[in-house]
Structure formats: structure tokens, C-alpha cells
Design a protein around this motif. Structure first.
Motif, PDB file in Angstrom:
ATOM      1  N   GLN A   1      21.876 -56.419 -26.308  1.00 31.19           N
ATOM      2  CA  GLN A   1      20.603 -56.617 -26.983  1.00 31.19           C
ATOM      3  C   GLN A   1      19.823 -55.305 -26.974  1.00 31.19           C
ATOM      4  N   TYR A   2      18.965 -55.165 -27.957  1.00 28.66           N
ATOM      5  CA  TYR A   2      18.095 -53.986 -28.023  1.00 28.66           C
ATOM      6  C   TYR A   2      16.796 -54.421 -28.676  1.00 28.66           C
ATOM      7  N   GLU A   3      15.699 -54.191 -27.976  1.00 31.85           N
ATOM      8  CA  GLU A   3      14.406 -54.680 -28.450  1.00 31.85           C
ATOM      9  C   GLU A   3      13.673 -53.610 -29.243  1.00 31.85           C
ATOM     10  N   ILE A   4      13.217 -53.999 -30.426  1.00 27.53           N
ATOM     11  CA  ILE A   4      12.399 -53.130 -31.275  1.00 27.53           C
ATOM     12  C   ILE A   4      11.180 -53.917 -31.706  1.00 27.53           C
ATOM     13  N   LYS A   5      10.016 -53.533 -31.159  1.00 28.42           N
ATOM     14  CA  LYS A   5       8.757 -54.187 -31.496  1.00 28.42           C
ATOM     15  C   LYS A   5       8.837 -55.707 -31.351  1.00 28.42           C
ATOM     16  N   GLY A   6       9.377 -56.168 -30.235  1.00 32.12           N
ATOM     17  CA  GLY A   6       9.441 -57.595 -29.953  1.00 32.12           C
ATOM     18  C   GLY A   6      10.647 -58.301 -30.526  1.00 32.12           C
ATOM     19  N   LEU A   7      11.440 -57.606 -31.363  1.00 33.23           N
ATOM     20  CA  LEU A   7      12.647 -58.206 -31.941  1.00 33.23           C
ATOM     21  C   LEU A   7      13.854 -57.812 -31.104  1.00 33.23           C
ATOM     22  N   ASN A   8      14.593 -58.808 -30.596  1.00 32.58           N
ATOM     23  CA  ASN A   8      15.801 -58.556 -29.826  1.00 32.58           C
ATOM     24  C   ASN A   8      16.998 -58.521 -30.774  1.00 32.58           C
ATOM     25  N   LEU A   9      17.469 -57.325 -31.075  1.00 35.30           N
ATOM     26  CA  LEU A   9      18.649 -57.188 -31.920  1.00 35.30           C
ATOM     27  C   LEU A   9      19.892 -57.559 -31.112  1.00 35.30           C
ATOM     28  N   GLN A  10      20.757 -58.356 -31.703  1.00 28.29           N
ATOM     29  CA  GLN A  10      22.014 -58.726 -31.060  1.00 28.29           C
ATOM     30  C   GLN A  10      23.075 -57.703 -31.457  1.00 28.29           C
ATOM     31  N   LEU A  11      23.691 -57.073 -30.464  1.00 30.25           N
ATOM     32  CA  LEU A  11      24.628 -55.976 -30.719  1.00 30.25           C
ATOM     33  C   LEU A  11      26.061 -56.384 -30.419  1.00 30.25           C
ATOM     34  N   ASN A  12      26.960 -56.046 -31.324  1.00 26.30           N
ATOM     35  CA  ASN A  12      28.396 -56.231 -31.135  1.00 26.30           C
ATOM     36  C   ASN A  12      29.085 -54.928 -31.509  1.00 26.30           C
ATOM     37  N   TYR A  13      30.308 -54.786 -31.053  1.00 25.71           N
ATOM     38  CA  TYR A  13      31.010 -53.517 -31.220  1.00 25.71           C
ATOM     39  C   TYR A  13      32.440 -53.746 -31.690  1.00 25.71           C
ATOM     40  N   SER A  14      32.942 -52.767 -32.450  1.00 24.49           N
ATOM     41  CA  SER A  14      34.338 -52.756 -32.874  1.00 24.49           C
ATOM     42  C   SER A  14      35.009 -51.520 -32.307  1.00 24.49           C
ATOM     43  N   ILE A  15      36.319 -51.607 -32.100  1.00 26.07           N
ATOM     44  CA  ILE A  15      37.075 -50.491 -31.517  1.00 26.07           C
ATOM     45  C   ILE A  15      38.219 -50.124 -32.451  1.00 26.07           C
ATOM     46  N   GLY A  16      38.352 -48.846 -32.736  1.00 24.90           N
ATOM     47  CA  GLY A  16      39.475 -48.332 -33.503  1.00 24.90           C
ATOM     48  C   GLY A  16      40.187 -47.247 -32.715  1.00 24.90           C
ATOM     49  N   ILE A  17      41.506 -47.268 -32.725  1.00 22.41           N
ATOM     50  CA  ILE A  17      42.305 -46.330 -31.936  1.00 22.41           C
ATOM     51  C   ILE A  17      43.287 -45.625 -32.865  1.00 22.41           C
ATOM     52  N   SER A  18      43.422 -44.301 -32.694  1.00 18.88           N
ATOM     53  CA  SER A  18      44.358 -43.519 -33.499  1.00 18.88           C
ATOM     54  C   SER A  18      45.113 -42.558 -32.598  1.00 18.88           C
ATOM     55  N   ASN A  19      46.427 -42.660 -32.594  1.00 17.72           N
ATOM     56  CA  ASN A  19      47.275 -41.772 -31.809  1.00 17.72           C
ATOM     57  C   ASN A  19      47.663 -40.569 -32.651  1.00 17.72           C
ATOM     58  N   ALA A  20      47.457 -39.369 -32.112  1.00 19.60           N
ATOM     59  CA  ALA A  20      47.778 -38.165 -32.873  1.00 19.60           C
ATOM     60  C   ALA A  20      49.264 -37.895 -32.909  1.00 19.60           C
ATOM     61  N   GLY A  21      49.975 -38.265 -31.873  1.00 20.32           N
ATOM     62  CA  GLY A  21      51.408 -37.988 -31.823  1.00 20.32           C
ATOM     63  C   GLY A  21      51.679 -36.506 -31.894  1.00 20.32           C
ATOM     64  N   GLN A  22      52.603 -36.103 -32.768  1.00 17.62           N
ATOM     65  CA  GLN A  22      52.953 -34.691 -32.898  1.00 17.62           C
ATOM     66  C   GLN A  22      52.130 -33.987 -33.988  1.00 17.62           C
ATOM     67  N   SER A  23      51.289 -34.757 -34.676  1.00 15.24           N
ATOM     68  CA  SER A  23      50.520 -34.171 -35.767  1.00 15.24           C
ATOM     69  C   SER A  23      49.348 -33.355 -35.233  1.00 15.24           C
ATOM     70  N   ASN A  24      49.082 -32.225 -35.884  1.00  9.49           N
ATOM     71  CA  ASN A  24      47.918 -31.430 -35.523  1.00  9.49           C
ATOM     72  C   ASN A  24      46.886 -31.429 -36.645  1.00  9.49           C
ATOM     73  N   ASP A  25      46.955 -32.439 -37.488  1.00  7.67           N
ATOM     74  CA  ASP A  25      46.025 -32.576 -38.599  1.00  7.67           C
ATOM     75  C   ASP A  25      44.849 -33.432 -38.159  1.00  7.67           C
ATOM     76  N   PHE A  26      43.697 -32.785 -37.925  1.00  6.94           N
ATOM     77  CA  PHE A  26      42.530 -33.506 -37.428  1.00  6.94           C
ATOM     78  C   PHE A  26      42.039 -34.528 -38.447  1.00  6.94           C
ATOM     79  N   GLU A  27      41.977 -34.141 -39.722  1.00  2.00           N
ATOM     80  CA  GLU A  27      41.460 -35.046 -40.742  1.00  2.00           C
ATOM     81  C   GLU A  27      42.317 -36.306 -40.842  1.00  2.00           C
ATOM     82  N   TYR A  28      43.634 -36.129 -40.771  1.00  2.00           N
ATOM     83  CA  TYR A  28      44.534 -37.286 -40.832  1.00  2.00           C
ATOM     84  C   TYR A  28      44.327 -38.176 -39.612  1.00  2.00           C
TER      85      TYR A  28
END
Length: 846
Positions: free
Chosen positions: A525-552
Motif C-alpha cells: 500500500q502507498y498513501e497519497i493524500k488519504g488514498l491508500n493505493l493498492q500495489l502489486n508487482y510483476s517479475i520478468g527474467i532474461s538470461n543473457a547466456g553467451q550473447s553480449n547484446d544489451f538491447e536484445y
């Protein structure tokens, strides 16, 4: 501090000590003050007297014949001023030694207009006359720059020197008598200082000119202007300007010495204003500075037409204003935190003292000496060096600030993707594992519609602080930056996305479990001017392996984050085994394939259920190239939409469909229709209906043989544009089909507002139709409703004879599905049309 850094610091200190040693040695050899005059180095006695002729009318004979007019005081007691009057100076010399003395009389004022020297015997008989001054002609450069005469004084004899000073400018002309040796030492010291001064200033000017061409900052031009004006002024006052400029130039500078003073004052204030960046603030202090600069410019121009004895006192008053304004400018910046300007502040110390010494020495408040004579020169030299250091410090500060802005987000002050990339490349160089972990505040963009940007940035900083705390408990997460106080591990990628790197080689499920534990500890939760925002999160994972391409690597992380939205545990990973990702290179190949007709339309037949005859087909896009044939039509469409070539692709499909309609007619199928799919992105095609009409005319295609299928996504995005398009297509005679009917929340409303000629039932209602009574009711209702509205209906997803027969019983018009055929290339589809008799066996076989 590292040992290597300490070694470098020790070398720097040793160099500094060496430099100070050289300076001290040079100073000890150069400093030959005026105390070494002949009366202190030889048995020659001097006596002084003077007379001020305020009428400027007395001649040499008048003064000699009236000794009662003289004031017998040292020449240092003369009340020098800017008042216009002639000064008569008397120096009596008595040589009590047994040897002749070779004497040099030095008159230290190279700006004096007329300096007449009369050499007399003890009885006032004229021995010789000398004419010096910048108004005299046929003098040598040395006589102009260092006014002097040479003569010999016999042993046991006396002589008198009478000097007449007649000038409009600075009248004070110190008179010093030396033996040859001491005079040579004096000149050596003086020219050494002149050379150092001119050399340092010219090199500084050249160096800063190079910096200007490299950095394009106007402050360097102003600094060069200050240097050149200082060089001109001091060359005029001290005399070495005769060696810098052509003779006529220097003589003109003598006449306009006040203008040179205004020039150096102007550039001083301009540099102060630009260096402290007041031109960026445009505050009242900046306006005050501009006002004073304008005033000094006007006064400088005026000084060209005002006599020097009037202009000089006016300049000293302006100098007081200059000091006041500069103090205000500097104090305000120091108070606001401009600590990087310390060298510039220090540079004012020698300038204030040096600039004060010069007028005080000229007006007699300070005694004349070699030191006071060159005080302003040395002050300017120190100031120029300190100003150069200040500019270097400013460049360092700007470089550090630019680097900070390049590696931090401006609003949250957190590290950004640039720092993430640096860390990634460093880890790749070390051949260490690099697994990108992304955590996103879910629905953050939606939150931004109800909170202000500043509140959103505060939320991001709050979450980042908690996330940083959680990551600090785990050693596997790499530091993205090294700081004396903190070692940040996360980067802010904007839109509520945080990135960090795991360097531990471990099974995927272990990392996922660790990240789940981390987000479980983040604020819910995060309160802004009396409003309790409900917070949720997503997770993304990327393995670089042998690639050295940062953008990829980063793009795959975003793809995993997107997939995490539909995951039950909000976690997704993009491994190297994932299918080919869509990127710009792939889109370029697709665009080339469009232009070279390397893509193709495949056709899936639509069967008329009344007679089991093929009535038409749906055109489906395919890329037959072996490298890309595994891509589905959905992936091709998404690729085209994301890269902006969807419209180009759609127009190609429509044109190819028109060509194939004519080909079907020529092969004995004149009533065969083709359905082409349109998406919401196609609504951006300018004058789409007009372009379709042009294609129909070009290939002579009957309009009723072309159909367009629209999905509900097109309706949601832009209803007004779609209503107009459907009306325009219907007016051309083209049939418009509502595709995937029944899957949208407002499909019934569409039937009221749009001129559709056909509905198409989504296959999700058909696959289990024989065993699902609910779906049977829905399909039957849709069939009946369409017939009652005067619409035909097509059912897709027919895969069994049982479903085929059931749809015939429900009185459906057409069917489409794998039971009849998959999508076929044009040639194979023609063969299929020739074997339609097999379709007639469907009813009997059932």
C-alpha cells in the motif's frame, strides 16, 4: 584509497613542490627593487626640489632664474594629480668619489607626452638637452618603452638635472638614478616579468581559443577578451606594449589608456556574469549586470572623446560600481551552492589588491617602488591563472553533471538504463553470469492518470528504497555503481519498472522463488493524500547466456515482463530457447518481402451449407521463406503493427486479393469471393476506401466479390472513423463482415450502428458444439438473429462431420474449418476447387 591512486597523488605533490621551487628561484633572481639607486651604491649625493606650474606658461629660463619658486622636498612628496599643469623637477648630483660615475637616469612613465631633460653645471650652465616622451619622434623602441638617459659624472664634481613634464595623461614620473650595472639588473628583472606576463597570457588566450572551438562556450571568448585587454592595458602602462604592437598602434593606445581600462572592466563583469551562468537565470541580478555592462560600454566610447585627465577619475568611480555588482553576483551564487566556483572567488583576491595599489601609487598614497609599480601586473597574472583553474573546475563540474544526468533519471535521481548497460558490459567482459531481473509496479501507467507526476516519482523512489534494502541482503545482485555512501543495485527504467542483475549461476526456479520473496516484502500500500493505493508487482527474467547484446537482453526482459501479466504468479522468464523475437531487422526483411512479392496469400475455403459448394475463401497471409515459415499469421501482423508497416502490408494483401479474384474468374469460378482481414491499425490509412476503389477499377474486379472482415478491436479504438469506413465500403458494393461475433462486450450494438452484410461466429463456440447445449443455443440464436436482420452468417472452426451436419440443421449459411481444408497456396487451392465433388459426400458419409 587504492595504493595506485596514492602513488599518483605523491607524484603530483612532488611536481607541485618542484614548480614552487622554480618559481622561488626565479623570483629571487628577478626581484631587484628600486632601492639600489646610485646614492645607495656609490658616493654620489642627491638633492631634490620641484615646482608646479599650474599656468603651463613658464619657460626653462623663467624657472632657472627664480630659485625661490622651488620647493626643496623629496620627489616622493610631489602632489601628483590629474590636474593639467607642468611639473618641474630638480635633481642635484654631487660625486665625491675619485672616480667618474656612469649614470643612467630612469623616468618610469612610458605614457608621458613630453619629457624634457636639461643637464646643467653647478652654475646652471646648460650642458645637454634630451627629449623623451611618446609624442617625440625618432626615438628607439627602448627609449619609448623605458624612458632614460645616460651620462657621466666626473669625479669630485656636481651637476643638475632639470625635468619638465608636460602631459595630458598620467603625470607621475618617478625618477631613479642608477649605475650601469644596477640599471642592467633592473631591466633584466623588468623584462623578465614582462616576458612571463605576456607569455602566460598569450598561451592562455591560445589555449582557451582551442577550448572554445571544442566546447563552443562563449565564456571562453570573454575570457580571451579579458586577457587581451589586460595585455593591452599593462603593455601601455608599463611600456612593453611597444614590443607587442606596431608603433602607431601603441602610441594610440597611450592616448586611449582609459578605454583600455574600461575594456578590462567590461570583460571582468561579462566573465563574472557568464561564468556564474546568470545568463541562464535572467533574474534581477542579471539585468543589473547587463545595465552596468551597457553603461561601461557607453562610458568607454565616451572616453575616446574626453580628455584623459577627466575620463580617468570617472573610470575610478565606475570601478567602485563594478566591485559592488561583482560581489553581489558572487555572493548569491556561493549562497546557492556554487562551490565549484571557489577558484574564481580566489582570483578576485589578487585583483582587488592589485587594482587598488595602482591608483594609490599613481596618486601618491603609496610610495613608488619596483614592487608597487608591477603590483597590478602580478595581480592580473595570478588572476588569469586562477581564472583558468576556475574554468577547468567548471568544465570538470559540467562533465560530472553531464555524466550524472546521462546515468541517472532526472526526476527520481536513480540510476538509469545507461548505468545498467555499463554494468552488463563489464560483467560480460569478466565472463560472469548476467541475468536481468525486472520488477514492475503493475498498473503504474493507470495510476498516473489519477496522481500527479511528482507523486508518481515519489512513489517510485519509495519503492526503490525498499527494493534496494531487500537486494542488499543478497550478495548475488551486482552493484551498478560505486559510491562512498551507497552501492546501488537497481536502475529506474521509467514507467514503474526497476532493473537489477543477478550474477549467480543457478536454476531458474530458484531465482524465481527468490524474486517472489523479494516482492512479497515490498510495500503493498502507498498513501497519497488519504488514498491508500493498492500495489502489486510483476517479475520478468532474461538470461543473457553467451550473447553480449544489451538491447536484445533488455528487450527479452520486457517481453518476459509483458508475459508475466497473464501469469498466475506474475512471474515470467525469457530464456535463450524462446522462439525468434521480432525486431527491426526482421521487420526490414518483411518489408523487403512485400516489395518483392516474397510473401503470399493462402486461402481457406468457405462452404455453402445448402449445396456443399465453395462460395468463397478467407485470404490468410503467409511467408513461405523457410527461414520464416514457422511464424504464425498473428506474429506477422503484430510485427507489422509494431514497426509501422501494417498499412503497407494491408494494401499489398488487398491488391493481391484483387488479382486472385480475376484469376479465379478466368479459371472458371466467376462468383468466388475473397475475404480480407482489417485491423484497427488499418484505420490510419488515408482514404482507404478510395484506394480500394482504385484497385477494383485497375483490375476490373466486381465489388461484391471482395469482402472485408473487421474484428472488435477496430471498433473499440475508433468508432467514428470505422463507421465512416464501413459506410464508404458498403457504398462501393463491398461486403463488410463482423468477425469473431459473440466474443466482444458490445457486439449487438455494432449491428445497430454499422452496415454489415454478414456475421462470422468465432470458433470458440463451435469446437465443442455437439456436446455443449449452451453453445448450441448461442449459435442458433445468432443464426436466427442474423437472418432476421437480413444478414448472412459464416461459422468458423468446423472440424468434424458432426458439427457440419448440426450447422446445416441450424440453417447456417456457410462454414469454414479444417474439415474442408486448411489454408492452401493459390495453386493448391485451385486444385481443391476442381475436386469439390468430394464435399458432396459429406452429407452422405455422415
Amino acid at each position: 584509497m587504492e595504493l595506485k591512486t596514492l602513488r599518483y597523488h605523491a607524484v603530483a605533490v612532488a611536481i607541485l613542490i618542484l614548480i614552487f621551487y622554480i618559481i622561488s628561484t626565479l623570483a629571487s633572481n628577478l626581484v631587484v627593487p628600486t632601492r639600489y639607486t646610485i646614492d645607495k651604491t656609490a658616493p654620489v649625493y642627491l638633492d631634490y626640489a620641484y615646482y608646479l606650474d599650474d599656468t603651463k606658461s613658464l619657460t626653462f629660463d623663467d624657472v632657472i632664474s627664480q630659485p625661490e619658486l622651488l620647493t626643496h622636498q623629496p620627489l616622493t612628496d610631489i602632489p601628483w594629480s590629474f590636474t593639467q599643469q607642468n611639473y618641474w623637477l630638480f635633481v642635484d648630483l654631487e660625486n665625491k668619489s675619485l672616480h667618474k660615475q656612469n649614470i643612467v637616469a630612469h623616468f618610469d612613465n612610458p605614457m608621458v607626452d613630453h619629457l624634457s631633460i636639461y643637464r646643467l653645471t653647478k652654475n646652471n650652465k646648460l650642458i645637454d638637452t634630451y627629449k623623451l616622451g611618446d609624442k617625440e619622434e625618432a626615438l628607439t623602441l627602448f627609449q619609448y618603452s623605458v624612458p632614460h638617459i645616460r651620462f657621466s659624472l666626473a669625479s669630485k664634481s656636481s651637476e643638475r638635472l632639470v625635468l619638465k613634464i608636460d602631459t595630458l595623461g598620467i603625470s607621475k614620473t618617478p625618477v631613479s638614478l642608477y649605475r650601469d650595472k644596477e640599471f642592467i639588473d633592473l631591466m633584466r628583472s623588468q623584462t623578465g616579468i614582462w616576458g612571463i606576463f605576456a607569455g602566460v597570457l598569450l598561451m592562455a588566450a591560445l589555449y582557451n581559443l582551442v577550448l572554445y572551438f571544442g566546447i563552443k562556450d562563449r565564456v571562453y571568448l570573454i575570457y580571451i577578451g579579458y586577457i587581451l585587454s589586460a595585455l593591452t592595458l599593462m603593455g601601455t602602462v608599463l611600456g612593453f606594449g611597444f614590443y607587442l604592437w606596431p608603433m602607431q598602434w601603441q602610441l594610440y593606445f597611450h592616448e586611449q589608456v582609459v578605454f583600455s581600462n574600461y575594456a578590462i572592466a567590461f570583460f571582468t563583469l561579462a566573465f563574472c556574469t557568464m561564468f556564474l551562468r546568470y545568463h541562464k537565470d535572467n533574474c534581477w541580478r542579471y539585468k543589473m549586470s547587463v545595465w552596468l555592462l551597457t553603461f561601461m560600454f557607453v562610458m568607454a566610447i565616451a572616453s575616446l572623446f574626453i580628455p584623459e585627465y577627466i575620463a580617468a577619475p570617472m573610470f575610478f568611480c565606475v570601478m567602485a560600481l563594478l566591485y559592488i555588482v561583482c560581489v553581489i553576483l558572487i555572493y548569491n551564487k556561493l549562497r546557492s551552492g556554487f562551490r565549484w566556483a571557489k577558484f574564481y572567488v580566489f582570483s578576485w583576491v589578487p585583483l582587488i589588491f592589485g587594482a587598488a595599489i595602482q591608483p594609490m601609487e599613481l596618486t601618491g598614497f603609496l610610495p613608488y617602488s619596483f614592487t608597487t609599480r608591477h603590483a597590478l601586473l602580478m595581480a592580473i597574472l595570478c588572476e588569469v591563472i586562477l581564472m583558468a583553474m576556475a574554468l577547468a573546475d567548471r568544465v570538470r563540474f559540467q562533465r560530472e553533471r553531464s555524466l550524472y544526468h546521462a546515468t541517472h533519471t532526472q526526476q527520481t535521481k536513480l540510476l538509469n538504463s545507461a548505468k545498467l548497460k555499463q554494468a552488463f558490459m563489464a560483467l560480460q567482459t569478466q565472463e560472469r553470469s548476467t541475468t536481468l531481473c525486472l520488477i514492475k509496479i503493475r498498473h503504474f501507467n493507470s495510476l498516473n492518470t489519477i496522481i500527479t507526476p511528482s507523486q508518481g516519482y515519489a512513489l517510485i523512489k519509495h519503492i526503490a528504497k525498499e527494493l534496494e534494502l531487500e537486494l542488499s541482503h543478497e550478495r548475488e545482485f551486482a552493484n551498478l555503481d560505486v559510491d562512498l555512501n551507497t552501492s546501488p543495485r537497481i536502475a529506474d527504467l521509467s514507467s514503474g519498472v526497476f532493473a537489477f542483475i543477478s550474477t549467480k549461476t543457478q536454476p531458474q526456479n530458484m531465482l524465481e522463488e527468490l524474486l517472489r520473496n523479494i516482492i512479497s516484502s515490498l510495500p503493498k500500500q502507498y498513501e497519497i493524500k488519504g488514498l491508500n493505493l493498492q500495489l502489486n508487482y510483476s517479475i520478468g527474467i532474461s538470461n543473457a547466456g553467451q550473447s553480449n547484446d544489451f538491447e536484445y537482453w533488455l528487450k527479452r526482459g520486457y517481453l518476459a515482463l509483458k508475459q508475466a501479466k497473464s501469469s498466475l504468479d506474475n512471474v515470467s522468464s525469457a530464456s535463450n530457447g524462446n522462439k525468434l523475437m521480432m525486431d527491426v531487422a526482421l521487420a526490414a526483411k518483411l518489408q523487403k518481402a512485400i516489395k518483392t512479392n516474397s510473401i503470399a496469400l493462402y486461402y481457406q475455403p468457405q462452404i455453402n451449407l445448402l449445396d456443399n459448394q465453395v462460395s468463397g475463401a478467407e485470404a490468410l497471409l503467409r511467408w513461405p521463406d523457410p527461414e520464416f515459415c514457422h511464424l504464425s499469421i498473428e506474429e506477422l501482423i503484430i510485427l507489422a503493427e509494431h514497426t509501422g508497416i501494417i498499412n503497407e502490408l494491408t494494401l499489398w494483401v488487398v491488391e493481391q486479393a484483387c488479382k486472385d479474384i480475376i484469376a479465379f474468374t478466368q479459371n472458371g469460378h466467376p462468383n468466388h469471393t475473397i475475404s480480407v482481414n482489417l485491423s484497427a491499425k488499418n484505420l490510419t490509412i488515408n482514404n482507404l476506401a478510395e484506394k480500394v476503389e482504385n484497385l477494383l477499377i485497375k483490375y476490373q474486379v466486381p465489388a461484391h466479390l471482395l469482402k472485408f472482415e473487421l474484428t472488435e478491436s477496430a471498433f473499440v479504438d475508433s468508432q467514428e472513423a470505422l463507421i465512416q469506413l464501413v459506410d464508404e465500403l458498403s457504398a462501393l458494393g463491398i461486403k463488410v463482415v463482423l468477425d469473431d461475433f459473440g466474443t466482444g462486450y458490445a457486439s449487438l450494438n455494432y449491428l445497430v450502428n454499422y452496415h454489415f452484410s454478414e456475421l462470422k461466429i468465432d470458433k470458440s463456440f463451435v469446437l465443442d458444439l455437439p456436446n455443449n447445449a449452451t453453445h448450441q443455443v448461442i449459435v442458433q440464436t445468432a443464426i436466427d438473429m442474423s437472418h432476421n436482420l437480413g444478414l448472412s452468417i459464416t461459422i468458423e472452426g468446423v472440424e468434424t462431420q458432426e458439427i457440419h451436419q448440426l450447422l446445416k440443421t441450424m440453417n447456417a449459411d456457410r462454414a469454414q474449418g479444417y474439415l474442408y481444408a486448411k489454408a492452401l497456396p493459390y495453386t493448391d487451392y485451385l486444385h481443391f476447387l476442381k475436386s469439390q465433388y468430394s464435399l458432396k459426400m459429406l452429407d452422405s458419409s455422415f
